[in-house]
Design an enzyme around this catalytic site. Structure first.
Site, short mmCIF file in Angstrom:
data_model
loop_
_atom_site.label_atom_id
_atom_site.label_comp_id
_atom_site.label_asym_id
_atom_site.label_seq_id
_atom_site.Cartn_x
_atom_site.Cartn_y
_atom_site.Cartn_z
NE ARG A 25 2.79 5.46 -8.69
CZ ARG A 25 4.04 5.90 -8.97
NH1 ARG A 25 5.06 5.06 -9.05
NH2 ARG A 25 4.27 7.18 -9.13
CB SER A 48 -3.93 8.27 -8.15
OG SER A 48 -3.40 9.57 -7.99
CD GLU A 51 -1.79 4.36 -8.76
OE1 GLU A 51 -1.82 5.06 -9.79
OE2 GLU A 51 -1.25 4.73 -7.70
C1 LIG Z 1 -4.09 10.28 0.31
C2 LIG Z 1 -3.29 9.28 -0.48
C3 LIG Z 1 -2.26 9.69 -1.29
C4 LIG Z 1 -1.50 8.78 -2.02
N1 LIG Z 1 -0.48 9.23 -2.79
C5 LIG Z 1 0.28 8.35 -3.47
C6 LIG Z 1 1.39 8.81 -4.27
O1 LIG Z 1 1.67 9.99 -4.37
N2 LIG Z 1 2.11 7.87 -4.94
C7 LIG Z 1 1.83 6.53 -4.86
O2 LIG Z 1 2.55 5.74 -5.47
N3 LIG Z 1 0.79 6.08 -4.13
C8 LIG Z 1 0.02 6.94 -3.43
N4 LIG Z 1 -1.04 6.49 -2.69
C9 LIG Z 1 -1.37 5.05 -2.72
C10 LIG Z 1 -0.72 4.20 -1.61
O3 LIG Z 1 -0.47 5.00 -0.47
C11 LIG Z 1 0.58 3.53 -2.04
O4 LIG Z 1 0.37 2.66 -3.11
C12 LIG Z 1 1.21 2.76 -0.88
O5 LIG Z 1 2.51 2.40 -1.22
C13 LIG Z 1 0.45 1.51 -0.49
O6 LIG Z 1 1.01 1.04 0.72
P1 LIG Z 1 0.13 0.29 1.81
O7 LIG Z 1 1.03 -0.16 2.90
O8 LIG Z 1 -1.03 1.09 2.20
O9 LIG Z 1 -0.31 -0.98 0.96
P2 LIG Z 1 -1.76 -1.69 0.92
O10 LIG Z 1 -2.74 -0.78 0.29
O11 LIG Z 1 -2.13 -2.26 2.24
O12 LIG Z 1 -1.45 -2.89 -0.09
C14 LIG Z 1 -1.09 -2.67 -1.43
C15 LIG Z 1 -0.73 -4.04 -2.05
O13 LIG Z 1 0.44 -4.51 -1.41
C16 LIG Z 1 0.23 -5.80 -0.84
N5 LIG Z 1 1.03 -5.85 0.39
C17 LIG Z 1 1.10 -4.92 1.37
N6 LIG Z 1 2.01 -5.29 2.30
C18 LIG Z 1 2.52 -6.48 1.89
C19 LIG Z 1 3.50 -7.37 2.42
N7 LIG Z 1 4.11 -7.12 3.59
N8 LIG Z 1 3.78 -8.51 1.73
C20 LIG Z 1 3.14 -8.77 0.57
N9 LIG Z 1 2.21 -7.98 0.02
C21 LIG Z 1 1.90 -6.85 0.67
C22 LIG Z 1 -1.29 -5.87 -0.59
O14 LIG Z 1 -1.74 -7.20 -0.59
C23 LIG Z 1 -1.79 -5.10 -1.81
O15 LIG Z 1 -1.80 -5.96 -2.94
C24 LIG Z 1 -1.80 7.38 -1.94
C25 LIG Z 1 -2.85 6.97 -1.11
C26 LIG Z 1 -3.59 7.88 -0.38
C27 LIG Z 1 -4.69 7.40 0.52
#
Ligand SMILES: Cc1cc2nc3c(=O)[nH]c(=O)nc-3n(C[C@H](O)[C@H](O)[C@H](O)COP(=O)(O)OP(=O)(O)OC[C@H]3O[C@@H](n4cnc5c(N)ncnc54)[C@H](O)[C@@H]3O)c2cc1C
Length: 304
Positions: free
Chosen positions: A178, A227, A297
């Site tokens: 992660r 999580s 996380e």
């Molecule tokens: C219901 C639910 C279930 C989930 N299940 C899982 C799972 O099974 N497995 C898992 O790994 N995660 C899970 N997650 C967590 C999350 O969805 C993942 O970590 C996901 O990959 C985050 O993507 P995001 O676009 O929302 O990133 P964000 O939350 O918007 O950002 C995460 C990080 O990435 C950075 N970032 C985002 N985009 C960029 C970019 N273009 N350039 C530079 N930095 C950037 C942000 O600054 C931040 O530091 C879950 C979340 C929810 C709400």
């Protein structure tokens, strides 16, 4: 050299709706680009003003402070086109802009009955957020994390007050549980994924089942960030939190989910401070009961 504030940049924009927890304050400056040139302009301007740059993807793994975020916040979710889908005799290659939803990528794999569709099922957020977090699932399936499907990605890098796009291939990056390292600071602008053209004819059924299991085990109808804590080596954060008697425990508008103890869910009116206090309480309780220090996380953003 003085650079004028680009028109696309706004002042004091509330970020609450851009976080899946539905909490958080305002961005001092905010930009929601649809074009690369807009990202470049906004970053060049921010650098000329010595402002920090914070990037938001789908907002599904971040905790935005109630005090907001100083500097420029770039929200990438409208920068979301599939740029190219090509196949050679062995592999498929998908190039997508950073804000493309993982669910859109899933559809492309599913259309061809390819295995990455399975771990992408139910993963919220953008493709770039998936790279940053090396998002994935615990089940021992292949593939199960982004590291296995990323071919390369492009990052808008800052140098002084200049910006330029740099390409990183998979092997240049440190991929961890992660987390990724070795490309920061910068804004990921595109991601190229690849996978073997070896169809799995049961993949649709497997995806359907995975979605059903998520719905059964996770509180998907309430705001959460998935999580909250990383699983400690050889254990599950959810199990420890449940065994510590914290299922359902509430501070303000934030509550340990009754359905899945590693999920914190929020109700209308919850604040980031409620979530932070609940996280601290969970960490302290699990530490006292089991001597294990849980690690977040979720990434805290802004002024705490
Ligand atoms: C219901 C639910 C279930 C989930 N299940 C899982 C799972 O099974 N497995 C898992 O790994 N995660 C899970 N997650 C967590 C999350 O969805 C993942 O970590 C996901 O990959 C985050 O993507 P995001 O676009 O929302 O990133 P964000 O939350 O918007 O950002 C995460 C990080 O990435 C950075 N970032 C985002 N985009 C960029 C970019 N273009 N350039 C530079 N930095 C950037 C942000 O600054 C931040 O530091 C879950 C979340 C929810 C709400």
């Amino acid at each position: 050299m003085s650079v004028e504030m680009p028109q696309i940049v706004q002042k004091n924009v509330n970020l609450k709706e851009l976080s899946t927890w539905r909490v958080g304050g305002c961005a001092e400056y905010f930009c929601r680009p649809t074009l690369l040139v807009e990202i470049e302009q906004a970053c060049r301007w921010a650098l000329s003003q010595a402002l920090d740059i914070t990037v938001l993807g789908g907002g599904s793994n971040i905790l935005i402070s109630d005090n907001g975020i100083k500097g420029l916040v770039l929200c990438m979710r409208d920068f979301a086109k599939i740029l190219e889908v090509k196949e050679d005799e062995k592999k498929i290659y998908i190039k997508a802009e950073a804000g493309t939803k993982k669910s859109e990528i899933l559809k492309l794999f599913l259309k061809r009955n390819l295995s990455p569709a399975l771990f992408l099922a139910g993963l919220p957020g953008d493709v770039a957020g998936g790279v940053v977090m090396n998002a994935g699932v615990a089940e021992k399936i292949i593939p199960r994390e982004f590291v296995e499907i990323v071919e390369e990605f492009e990052v808008l890098k800052y140098e002084g007050d200049q910006v330029k796009v740099v390409k990183y291939c998979n092997q240049e990056i440190e991929w961890e549980y992660r987390h990724t390292n070795g490309w920061q600071p910068g804004v990921i602008v595109s991601v190229t994924l690849s996978w073997k053209l070896e169809p799995d004819n049961e993949i649709r059924e497997k995806v359907k089942l995975a979605n059903q299991i998520r719905l059964q085990k996770q509180p998907l109808k309430q705001p959460s960030c998935g999580s909250t804590f990383r699983n400690p080596d050889g254990d599950k954060a959810g199990r420890l939190i449940e065994q510590a008697g914290l299922k359902g425990f509430k501070i303000g508008g934030a509550q340990v989910s009754e359905k899945h103890a590693n999920f914190i869910v929020t109700e209308e009116g919850a604040t980031a401070k409620d979530i932070k206090r609940l996280m601290d309480h969970i960490i302290n309780t699990v530490q006292q009961k089991f001597g294990i220090q849980l690690q977040s996380e979720v990434i805290p953003l802004g002024e705490w």
